[in-house]
Every structure is written in C-alpha cells, then in structure tokens.
Design a protein around this motif. Structure first.
Motif, short mmCIF file in Angstrom:
data_model
loop_
_atom_site.label_atom_id
_atom_site.label_comp_id
_atom_site.label_asym_id
_atom_site.label_seq_id
_atom_site.Cartn_x
_atom_site.Cartn_y
_atom_site.Cartn_z
N HIS A 3 30.71 -51.02 50.34
CA HIS A 3 30.21 -49.71 50.80
C HIS A 3 29.89 -48.83 49.60
N ILE A 4 28.79 -48.11 49.71
CA ILE A 4 28.45 -47.05 48.76
C ILE A 4 28.15 -45.82 49.60
N ILE A 5 28.83 -44.72 49.31
CA ILE A 5 28.62 -43.46 50.03
C ILE A 5 28.23 -42.41 49.01
N TRP B 251 35.95 -36.61 48.53
CA TRP B 251 36.30 -35.25 48.95
C TRP B 251 36.87 -34.46 47.79
N PRO B 252 36.55 -33.16 47.65
CA PRO B 252 35.62 -32.42 48.47
C PRO B 252 34.18 -32.88 48.22
N LEU B 253 33.37 -32.79 49.28
CA LEU B 253 31.97 -33.18 49.17
C LEU B 253 31.25 -32.27 48.18
N GLU B 254 30.46 -32.87 47.32
CA GLU B 254 29.62 -32.14 46.36
C GLU B 254 28.34 -32.94 46.19
N VAL B 255 27.22 -32.25 46.14
CA VAL B 255 25.94 -32.93 45.95
C VAL B 255 25.99 -33.73 44.65
N GLY B 256 25.59 -34.98 44.73
CA GLY B 256 25.58 -35.87 43.58
C GLY B 256 26.80 -36.78 43.50
N LYS B 257 27.85 -36.47 44.25
CA LYS B 257 29.06 -37.29 44.20
C LYS B 257 28.85 -38.57 44.99
N SER B 258 29.41 -39.68 44.49
CA SER B 258 29.33 -40.95 45.22
C SER B 258 30.60 -41.76 44.98
N VAL B 259 30.89 -42.64 45.94
CA VAL B 259 32.03 -43.55 45.82
C VAL B 259 31.58 -44.93 46.27
#
Length: 196
Positions: free
Chosen positions: A124-126, A101-109
């Motif tokens: 987990h990969i999000i 967060w904040p959500l952004e296109v291309g971001k991953s955790v």
C-alpha cells in the motif's frame, strides 16, 4: 503630463506582476488530526459501481486506535481504517500507517498488508495530494484529498482509490475506486446526521 502617462502605463503592469507573483490567499488548511464521528452519527452513502447503484446507511459505534467501527445498515458490524480497505481484516504495520497522521499535503506512507495465514500480501502507498472544497448531497466540506494504491504481491491485481476526508466529519464524504480488473466504485455522502 509625462508623469501621468508613465503612471497610466506602469499601473496595469504593476497590478499584473503582483497578481502573477504574490501567492493567492486561500481558506485555511483543514485540521489534519485524526478523529472519528461520534458514536450514533449516521451517514447515508449513494454508490454507483460496475454492479449498479445502491444506498447504504452507516451508524458509527466507536473507534479503536485508527479503526473506526460502525454498523452497516444499522445491523452488520464493520470497521474501516481510513484509506485502507481490507486493513481491518489483515495484519498491517500500524506504526507505518500512523505516520500519515496528522494529514498534511505532500505526506505519504507505505506499508504491507498480510492475511493472518500469510497466504496473500499487498503493498500500500497512501499520499495526501491536496485540499479541496467539495460539495456532495450532504453539503459542502473542506477536505484533504488522499490517494491510495494497493498492489497484490505475486499477483496481477492493483487498485487505486481517491478519498475526500472531511475533518469536520472525521470521515470521508466522497470516494472513487478503480481496479485493474475492471471493478469500480464511486460514492458520496447524501445525508449526515450528527449523534444526538
């Protein structure tokens, strides 16, 4: 006369080049900051799964950090950490999750989820893979499309999920879930009643 012929020949080529190489203007990206539905908000889900179809109503009761609390069917207490089923009942690295967060296109955790007794663990990969205008029974929404992969460590289980997060709602409005063992679930919001 030659100039008119040249202009008629060049004009369509120039329009083609502009259309091909200038980015298209699209709607603004939705706001990716975390927020949850106001307490008292009602959402009705229509689900289709490997077990059949069902309808359920969630009444939102609050938020604790990233955990959104609600009553399923208006009675059963439940909670969900967006894009991570099972995370409210297990131990996760909230700092790693919170980096989404904040959500952004291309971001991953990526992070691990563990049962409190330590007997089982999942990776987990999000990823935020895009934005999309989506229409469901409850209406049309600008959404972030988020994909999650969960893999059981030391076991042969894997689940993949796709969620459509609507910032205007503070929740998902559509989801698709599949597991390698054959289970699947597709659901969308058919009714949305804001808190009074």
């Amino acid at each position: 006369m030659l100039n008119d012929q040249v202009r008629r020949l060049i004009a369509p080529i120039a329009l083609f080049l502009v259309a091909a190489f200038v980015p298209h203007v699209s709607q603004a990206t939705p706001d990716g900051t975390f927020h949850a539905p106001a307490p008292g908000t009602n959402i009705v889900w229509q689900r289709e799964s490997h077990r059949g179809s069902s309808t359920s109503r969630n009444v939102f009761t609050g938020v604790e950090g990233f955990k959104i609390t609600f009553k399923r069917g208006g009675v059963e207490e439940d909670a969900w950490i967006p894009f991570c089923y099972g995370c409210t009942r297990h131990v996760i690295d909230m700092e790693a999750y919170g980096a989404l967060w904040p959500l952004e296109v291309g971001k991953s955790v990526s992070f691990r989820r563990k049962r409190e007794d330590g007997n089982r663990e999942w990776a987990h990969i999000i990823k935020v893979v895009g934005t999309e205008s989506v229409t469901v029974g409850a209406g049309s929404f600008e959404t972030f499309v988020v994909e999650e992969t969960a893999t059981s460590i030391g076991r042969n289980w894997r689940g993949t999920s796709r969620f459509w997060w609507a910032p205007s709602v503070g929740y998902i409005v559509k989801q698709e879930i599949e597991e390698n063992e054959g289970a699947w679930n597709r659901a969308e919001v058919t009714e949305l009643t804001p808190a009074q």
